[in-house]
Design an enzyme around this catalytic site. Structure first.
Site, short mmCIF file in Angstrom:
data_model
loop_
_atom_site.label_atom_id
_atom_site.label_comp_id
_atom_site.label_asym_id
_atom_site.label_seq_id
_atom_site.Cartn_x
_atom_site.Cartn_y
_atom_site.Cartn_z
N ASP A 41 0.80 -1.22 0.00
CA ASP A 41 0.00 0.00 0.00
C ASP A 41 0.84 1.27 0.00
O ASP A 41 2.01 1.26 0.40
CB ASP A 41 -0.89 0.03 1.25
CG ASP A 41 -2.13 -0.82 1.08
OD1 ASP A 41 -2.14 -1.69 0.19
OD2 ASP A 41 -3.09 -0.61 1.85
N ASP A 42 0.20 2.35 -0.42
CA ASP A 42 0.70 3.73 -0.28
C ASP A 42 1.80 4.11 -1.27
O ASP A 42 2.39 5.16 -1.15
CB ASP A 42 1.24 4.03 1.13
CG ASP A 42 0.30 3.63 2.25
OD1 ASP A 42 -0.89 3.45 1.97
OD2 ASP A 42 0.76 3.50 3.40
N HIS A 70 -5.70 3.39 -4.23
CA HIS A 70 -5.65 3.62 -2.78
C HIS A 70 -5.80 5.11 -2.47
O HIS A 70 -5.24 5.61 -1.50
CB HIS A 70 -4.32 3.07 -2.25
CG HIS A 70 -4.23 2.93 -0.76
ND1 HIS A 70 -5.19 2.30 0.00
CD2 HIS A 70 -3.27 3.33 0.13
CE1 HIS A 70 -4.82 2.33 1.28
NE2 HIS A 70 -3.67 2.96 1.39
N HIS A 121 -4.39 9.82 0.36
CA HIS A 121 -4.57 9.04 1.57
C HIS A 121 -5.36 9.73 2.69
O HIS A 121 -5.01 9.63 3.88
CB HIS A 121 -3.20 8.61 2.12
CG HIS A 121 -3.23 7.29 2.82
ND1 HIS A 121 -3.50 7.17 4.17
CD2 HIS A 121 -3.03 6.03 2.38
CE1 HIS A 121 -3.44 5.89 4.50
NE2 HIS A 121 -3.16 5.18 3.44
N TYR A 173 -6.58 3.38 5.16
CA TYR A 173 -6.84 2.80 6.49
C TYR A 173 -7.86 1.66 6.44
O TYR A 173 -8.34 1.20 7.47
CB TYR A 173 -7.31 3.87 7.50
CG TYR A 173 -6.49 5.13 7.45
CD1 TYR A 173 -5.21 5.16 7.99
CD2 TYR A 173 -6.98 6.28 6.83
CE1 TYR A 173 -4.43 6.31 7.92
CE2 TYR A 173 -6.21 7.43 6.75
CZ TYR A 173 -4.94 7.44 7.30
OH TYR A 173 -4.17 8.57 7.22
N HIS A 197 3.87 -2.67 3.01
CA HIS A 197 4.10 -1.31 2.48
C HIS A 197 5.48 -1.24 1.84
O HIS A 197 6.47 -1.59 2.49
CB HIS A 197 4.01 -0.29 3.61
CG HIS A 197 2.67 -0.26 4.29
ND1 HIS A 197 2.37 -1.12 5.31
CD2 HIS A 197 1.57 0.48 4.06
CE1 HIS A 197 1.11 -0.89 5.69
NE2 HIS A 197 0.60 0.07 4.96
NI NI Z 1 -2.55 3.22 3.21
#
Ligand code: NI
Length: 240
Positions: free
Chosen positions: A46-47, A96, A100, A137, A190
């Site tokens: 993610d991210d 995503h 964020h 999240y 991540h």
């Molecule tokens: Ni995230």
């Protein structure tokens, strides 16, 4: 003697001629993995793309493993070359959001804009449009589900986390990841955590040694018949 050498040379020449091109140059396309027949696990990052994504992609390539990247539009914009490579190397791309935010704090038009801008950046970078949404999240509610429906995307959460963002320790990340890896798992990681990327060769080798195939989320959920707006895995108390 010289005749013997010349015939050896002749054999050597034939061998050189018959040596096939390196496998990497023109590897035949492999049959897709059937997760109803073999053990599968989906690692999700993610991210990103984070700054270590290139190293991570090298590792995945080395071990012939696939992953799913839930990308932030802002980093797709700043690191488009990684996104292009992810798609080219057979990984799955998911949305995503752009920056964020917690979707529960946004107006619906802002949520739509976060998703749309990210779809557009990914399309621009890699030529493909994500078909999966993971809200920041993992915060999915009815509003997010309705908006995901408009975009034609199911919402993908995870079955277990590596807790890499919390421990930032190679051994701890490996231990936790192997602990939560079960057939059909979707594991949260991540690629901005350097220790995760450092731990990956060992994690991939261990999983493969246990008989796991590292596949994309779409491979895992293939038989779930997920519809746009559905949430998977279904959170406790979720009603649509
Ligand atoms: Ni995230």
């Amino acid at each position: 003697m010289s005749r013997h050498i010349s015939s050896l040379l002749a054999i050597a020449a034939v061998c050189v001629t018959l040596t096939p091109a390196p496998a990497s140059a023109q590897a035949p396309k492999k049959a897709p993995v059937d997760c109803t027949q073999v053990k599968c696990v989906a690692l999700t990052f993610d991210d990103g793309p984070g700054k270590y994504a290139g190293t991570l992609l090298d590792t995945l390539k080395k071990y012939d493993a696939k992953a799913t990247f839930f990308l932030e539009g802002q980093y797709v914009k700043s690191r488009p070359q990684f996104v292009k490579r992810m798609a080219a190397e057979g990984h799955e791309l998911g949305n995503h959001s752009y920056k964020h935010p917690d979707f529960r704090t946004l107006e619906t038009w802002e949520i739509r804009a976060e998703i749309k801008k990210t779809q557009d950046e990914i399309k621009k970078a890699a030529g493909v449009e994500p078909k999966l949404l993971r809200p920041p999240y993992g915060m999915a509610d009815l509003t997010v589900s309705e908006i995901a429906t408009e975009f034609g995307m199911p919402i993908i959460l995870w079955t277990g986390g590596s807790e890499d963002w919390k421990t930032k320790n190679v051994e701890a990340i490996k231990k936790k990841t192997l602990e939560v890896a079960k057939p059909g798992s979707i594991i949260l990681m991540h690629d901005w955590v350097k220790q995760t990327v450092d731990a990956m060769p060992s994690i991939v080798k261990s999983l493969q040694k246990k008989g796991y195939h590292l596949v994309t989320v779409s491979d895992i959920v293939k038989n779930e018949n997920l519809q746009p707006g559905d949430v998977f895995p279904v959170p406790e108390g979720w009603e649509k």
